[in-house]
Design a protein around this motif. Structure first.
Motif, PDB file in Angstrom:
ATOM      1  N   GLU A  30       0.819  -1.203   0.000  1.00 14.51           N
ATOM      2  CA  GLU A  30       0.000   0.000   0.000  1.00 14.51           C
ATOM      3  C   GLU A  30       0.860   1.263   0.000  1.00 14.51           C
ATOM      4  N   ASP A  48     -10.915   0.755  -2.878  1.00 18.38           N
ATOM      5  CA  ASP A  48     -11.050  -0.584  -2.318  1.00 18.38           C
ATOM      6  C   ASP A  48     -12.233  -1.312  -2.948  1.00 18.38           C
ATOM      7  N   VAL A  54      -8.987   5.309  -1.805  1.00 17.73           N
ATOM      8  CA  VAL A  54      -7.906   5.239  -0.820  1.00 17.73           C
ATOM      9  C   VAL A  54      -6.681   6.012  -1.295  1.00 17.73           C
ATOM     10  N   GLU A  55      -6.644   6.384  -2.572  1.00 17.50           N
ATOM     11  CA  GLU A  55      -5.563   7.218  -3.087  1.00 17.50           C
ATOM     12  C   GLU A  55      -6.080   8.020  -4.271  1.00 17.50           C
ATOM     13  N   LEU A  72     -10.906  11.146  -0.190  1.00 13.03           N
ATOM     14  CA  LEU A  72     -10.499   9.905   0.476  1.00 13.03           C
ATOM     15  C   LEU A  72     -11.634   9.366   1.337  1.00 13.03           C
ATOM     16  N   GLY A  73     -11.912   8.081   1.161  1.00 14.87           N
ATOM     17  CA  GLY A  73     -12.976   7.435   1.928  1.00 14.87           C
ATOM     18  C   GLY A  73     -14.342   7.523   1.286  1.00 14.87           C
TER      19      GLY A  73
END
Length: 167
Positions: A30, A48, A54-55, A72-73
Motif C-alpha cells: 500500500e 477498495d 484510498v488514493e 479519500l474514503g
C-alpha cells in the motif's frame, strides 16, 4: 538487498526488501502504491472493493477538480462516475467485491467521467487490481481524451464531406 537468481538458465539481478510479517507486506504494498500514485504525472486513483477512494494523486486532483483530502474514503462512483453510468459501475464493483472479475478489469476502455463542476468529459481508463492482506485494491490509470475525440470528430466530418462530394 540485491540477489542473483536464475530463470530458464538466465542470470537475473533482483532487488528485494525484507518484510517480516504479512501485515508488513500489506503495508509495504500500500505504501508503494501510494508513492507511485503521488509521484505520477498521469491521473491515478486507487479504491477498495467497496469503491471507497484510498488514493487520489495530484494529477487526478487537477483533472477532476477535486481535492485528495475531500475524496479519500468516499465512493468513487459518487464523485467521478456520471449518474447515467453509475448502475453499470455499481454492478461491476459488486462483482469485484464478491470475488468475481469485473468486465473491464485488465483492459483500457473509453468512457465518460464527471468533473467537480458537473461537466462530463471522455476518458480512457485502465483498471487493474491487487489483493493485499487488508483487501482488494483497484488501481485506475486515467487519461483525458477530449482532444483526441475532437480530432476524431473533425476527421470523420471530413471523410463524410469527401464521400458526399464523390457521390
Amino acid at each position: 538487498g540485491l540477489v542473483d537468481a536464475t530463470r530458464d538458465g538466465e542470470l537475473w539481478k533482483l532487488w528485494y526488501t525484507a518484510i517480516p510479517t504479512p501485515e508488513g507486506m500489506a503495508a509495504e504494498i500500500e505504501r508503494r502504491l501510494a508513492l507511485q500514485a503521488t509521484g505520477s504525472m498521469q491521473p491515478f486513483t486507487t479504491f477498495d472493493a467497496a469503491g471507497r477512494i484510498v488514493e487520489f494523486n495530484p494529477a487526478a486532483e487537477a483533472m477532476f477538480g477535486l481535492r485528495r483530502a475531500t475524496v479519500l474514503g468516499h465512493a468513487v462512483g459518487d464523485l467521478i462516475v456520471p449518474p447515467h453510468l453509475r448502475p453499470a459501475h455499481d454492478a461491476g464493483m459488486a462483482r469485484v467485491s464478491g470475488g468475481g472479475q469485473g468486465h473491464i478489469l485488465g483492459q483500457r476502455v473509453e468512457m465518460q467521467a464527471l468533473r467537480a463542476d458537473g461537466s462530463e468529459f471522455p476518458i480512457e481508463v485502465g483498471l487493474s487490481h491487487v489483493q493485499t492482506e487488508t483487501g482488494l485494491l483497484v488501481l485506475a490509470s486515467i487519461l483525458d481524451i477530449t482532444r483526441r475525440k475532437q480530432i476524431e470528430e473533425v476527421l470523420e466530418r471530413r471523410v463524410q464531406e469527401r464521400t458526399s462530394e464523390i457521390e
